[in-house]
Design a protein around this motif. Sequence first.
Motif, short mmCIF file in Angstrom:
data_model
loop_
_atom_site.label_atom_id
_atom_site.label_comp_id
_atom_site.label_asym_id
_atom_site.label_seq_id
_atom_site.Cartn_x
_atom_site.Cartn_y
_atom_site.Cartn_z
N ALA A 1 -43.21 -23.41 55.65
CA ALA A 1 -42.38 -22.52 56.46
C ALA A 1 -42.13 -21.28 55.59
CB ALA A 1 -41.08 -23.20 56.86
N ILE A 2 -42.58 -20.14 56.08
CA ILE A 2 -42.45 -18.87 55.35
C ILE A 2 -41.24 -18.18 55.96
CG2 ILE A 2 -43.58 -16.63 54.97
CD1 ILE A 2 -46.13 -18.79 55.64
N GLN A 3 -40.25 -17.86 55.11
CA GLN A 3 -38.95 -17.47 55.67
C GLN A 3 -38.39 -16.20 55.06
OE1 GLN A 3 -36.44 -21.02 55.67
NE2 GLN A 3 -38.23 -22.09 54.90
N PHE A 4 -37.60 -15.54 55.88
CA PHE A 4 -36.96 -14.29 55.47
C PHE A 4 -35.48 -14.42 55.73
CE2 PHE A 4 -41.33 -13.56 56.48
CZ PHE A 4 -41.78 -12.76 55.44
N LEU A 5 -34.68 -14.13 54.70
CA LEU A 5 -33.22 -14.20 54.83
C LEU A 5 -32.65 -12.80 54.79
CD1 LEU A 5 -33.86 -17.17 54.15
CD2 LEU A 5 -31.88 -17.20 52.66
N PRO A 6 -31.56 -12.55 55.52
CA PRO A 6 -30.99 -11.21 55.45
C PRO A 6 -30.43 -10.96 54.05
CG PRO A 6 -29.95 -12.55 57.19
CD PRO A 6 -30.80 -13.46 56.38
N PRO A 7 -30.45 -9.72 53.58
CA PRO A 7 -29.89 -9.42 52.27
C PRO A 7 -28.44 -9.90 52.23
CG PRO A 7 -30.97 -7.50 53.17
CD PRO A 7 -30.96 -8.53 54.25
N GLY A 8 -28.02 -10.44 51.11
CA GLY A 8 -26.63 -10.90 50.99
C GLY A 8 -26.56 -12.20 50.23
N GLU A 9 -25.39 -12.81 50.33
CA GLU A 9 -25.03 -13.98 49.55
C GLU A 9 -26.08 -15.12 49.64
OE1 GLU A 9 -22.79 -14.66 47.48
OE2 GLU A 9 -22.87 -16.86 47.50
N GLU A 10 -26.57 -15.42 50.83
CA GLU A 10 -27.44 -16.59 50.96
C GLU A 10 -28.83 -16.32 50.39
OE1 GLU A 10 -26.70 -17.62 55.03
OE2 GLU A 10 -25.05 -18.89 54.36
N LEU A 11 -29.30 -15.11 50.60
CA LEU A 11 -30.57 -14.71 49.97
C LEU A 11 -30.42 -14.82 48.45
CD1 LEU A 11 -32.73 -11.61 50.85
CD2 LEU A 11 -32.29 -12.21 48.52
N ASN A 12 -29.30 -14.34 47.93
CA ASN A 12 -29.08 -14.37 46.48
C ASN A 12 -29.04 -15.81 45.97
OD1 ASN A 12 -28.86 -11.67 46.85
ND2 ASN A 12 -26.66 -11.52 46.42
N ARG A 13 -28.46 -16.70 46.77
CA ARG A 13 -28.37 -18.10 46.33
C ARG A 13 -29.77 -18.74 46.29
NH1 ARG A 13 -23.21 -19.90 49.69
NH2 ARG A 13 -24.26 -21.91 49.82
N ALA A 14 -30.58 -18.44 47.29
CA ALA A 14 -31.95 -18.99 47.30
C ALA A 14 -32.73 -18.45 46.10
CB ALA A 14 -32.65 -18.63 48.61
N MET A 15 -32.59 -17.14 45.82
CA MET A 15 -33.28 -16.53 44.68
C MET A 15 -32.81 -17.16 43.38
SD MET A 15 -35.63 -14.48 45.06
CE MET A 15 -36.00 -13.02 44.19
N ASN A 16 -31.50 -17.35 43.30
CA ASN A 16 -30.91 -17.89 42.08
C ASN A 16 -31.42 -19.31 41.82
OD1 ASN A 16 -29.08 -17.81 39.90
ND2 ASN A 16 -27.74 -19.17 41.09
N ALA A 17 -31.56 -20.09 42.88
CA ALA A 17 -32.05 -21.47 42.72
C ALA A 17 -33.48 -21.44 42.15
CB ALA A 17 -32.03 -22.20 44.05
N ILE A 18 -34.26 -20.45 42.58
CA ILE A 18 -35.65 -20.37 42.11
C ILE A 18 -35.71 -19.90 40.65
CG2 ILE A 18 -37.86 -19.17 42.44
CD1 ILE A 18 -37.07 -19.14 45.49
N THR A 19 -34.86 -18.94 40.32
CA THR A 19 -34.95 -18.41 38.95
C THR A 19 -34.29 -19.34 37.93
OG1 THR A 19 -33.06 -17.03 39.49
CG2 THR A 19 -35.17 -15.95 39.49
N THR A 20 -33.31 -20.14 38.36
CA THR A 20 -32.64 -20.98 37.35
C THR A 20 -33.23 -22.38 37.25
OG1 THR A 20 -30.94 -21.56 38.96
CG2 THR A 20 -30.40 -19.78 37.45
N ILE A 21 -33.89 -22.86 38.29
CA ILE A 21 -34.43 -24.22 38.22
C ILE A 21 -35.93 -24.17 38.01
CG2 ILE A 21 -34.72 -26.39 39.48
CD1 ILE A 21 -32.03 -25.83 40.70
N PRO A 22 -36.41 -24.80 36.93
CA PRO A 22 -37.85 -24.70 36.63
C PRO A 22 -38.72 -25.29 37.74
CG PRO A 22 -36.75 -26.28 35.16
CD PRO A 22 -35.68 -25.63 35.98
#
Length: 467
Positions: free
Chosen positions: A116-137
């Motif tokens: 599933a290829i997904q797009f989130l609106p800019p904001g808190e939830e997008l940031n949380r998804a990005m953060n999960a990717i950058t902090t978890i190997p």
Amino acid sequence: MPNFLEQYRYFWPRTSLQTLPNWQAMKDKHIFVRHLPESTEELTIDSRWPGFFPSPICFVTTTDGAQVGLEKVVGPSIVNRFPYVLALSFCIKEISERHHVRRAFTDMLESNGSVAIQFLPPGEELNRAMNAITTIPEEKTYVRIAHSGLSTRKALTSNAPVFGSAYMVYEASLVKPGKDFDGNPIYSQPWIDVGSHRIYFLEINAIQLRKDIAEGRSQILWRSLPAWETQSQLQEAVSVGERPIEDGNYKKGYTPHYAFPSAGTIAFEADTIENGMAVKYLPPLPQDQVEVDNDRARWPCFFPSSVGMITSWSPEGYPNLMPCGSTTIVSRHPLVITPCVSYARINERYAPRASLDIIRRTGKFGCGVPFINDVVIGAIRYAGNISLAKDCQKLPHAGLQVEVDDWAPVLPALPVHFDCQVIGEVTLGTHIMFLGEVRRIRVRPDVTPENPIEWCPWADIVPSRVS
Ligand SMILES: Cc1cc2nc3c(=O)[nH]c(=O)nc-3n(C[C@H](O)[C@H](O)[C@H](O)COP(=O)(O)O)c2cc1C
């Protein structure tokens, strides 16, 4: 750029090219030049993209039935119209901390074949998804979604998780072997390895679009070109001359300030509403369908893309320019740019491009990076609607100066230019994907950290301006 998107802006370059050892200032031509591919040592030190190319970013999820995976992909691109195929590339060779193998994710993808290829609106939830990717190997990709704290539900055509906050979801599965409109076999394999990356070809089965967007109450705003300002003359004066009278009814309009839906875009024709999302299912095209009208051939929904200005020299010595929305970067080492060029004879919209034969013959092309500028946008509109076969003076008529270079025509008005060597091609059904290994990058001298190219890889969602 709306203020809200400011935190997501990306600037290039960050360091003056003059101070970097792998860039040379060509005094006579007033440009910076870098040759590729670079050595492994150079790459280990710095594997960021060596030159700027505008790419959107998406989130991708998958599952092997037991665990779920989350990744982000830079440069997702719709590469073929029939079948409707999206390409995603993932690193399969260890290059650096930035470019490392995504094995845990791709193993899951290959085992079950759906994403599933997904797009989130800019904001808190997008940031949380990005953060999960950058902090978890990557090896622990399966805990990323839980770590993000974001709610998910199952996709409609597979078990891939879909974020509750996604405004748009493309559900897709690895392509199956098939035939193109001429009966030639396509997709003997659903992926190919190119340099450091594996490109997956994914057929789109369904598109989910937030109901308020599908109904026109909200709009997706996407700026498809980077912003930049010249600090010196854009180009030498060009005599545009008299353009030929254009025939044919079909004209592809173009604006870099894209609003979806709006008067100029297609309406999203949903089959059903589920979970607050309008859903369109995309059954595979019947085998015997050989004609598709221009309208049916349009993309059924928005997908973020930019434009590569693909240049080539015709055998007669005419410079050609094909603006190409399906252009993306698929491999970091070597750096590979892939314009997808229509070869199928379906209708006015999808007809074989003159660029196709030219690039096959020469094995070379140039790829310029356009930016928001009236002359450049005017050139995209003109060159994107007339073939060199109809106008051999297409480039002067497009209003862009051409610098003669052996490799491919260079458009000095553009900030960045890549010289690419064709190392292969993939037949996709309606389009040919050229694999262009970048051999040289040219940058205008007024592209500097003080005057950088500005790009935002995310679209914004706003209340609709038209009620
Ligand atoms: C914004 C824009 C994006 C385009 N993207 C593509 C593309 O991805 N693939 C393609 O085959 N044609 C694309 N086209 C159409 C070609 O640019 C157009 O058919 C052009 O005239 C082909 O030129 P040629 O026949 O001289 O090669 C696009 C046009 C525009 C305006």
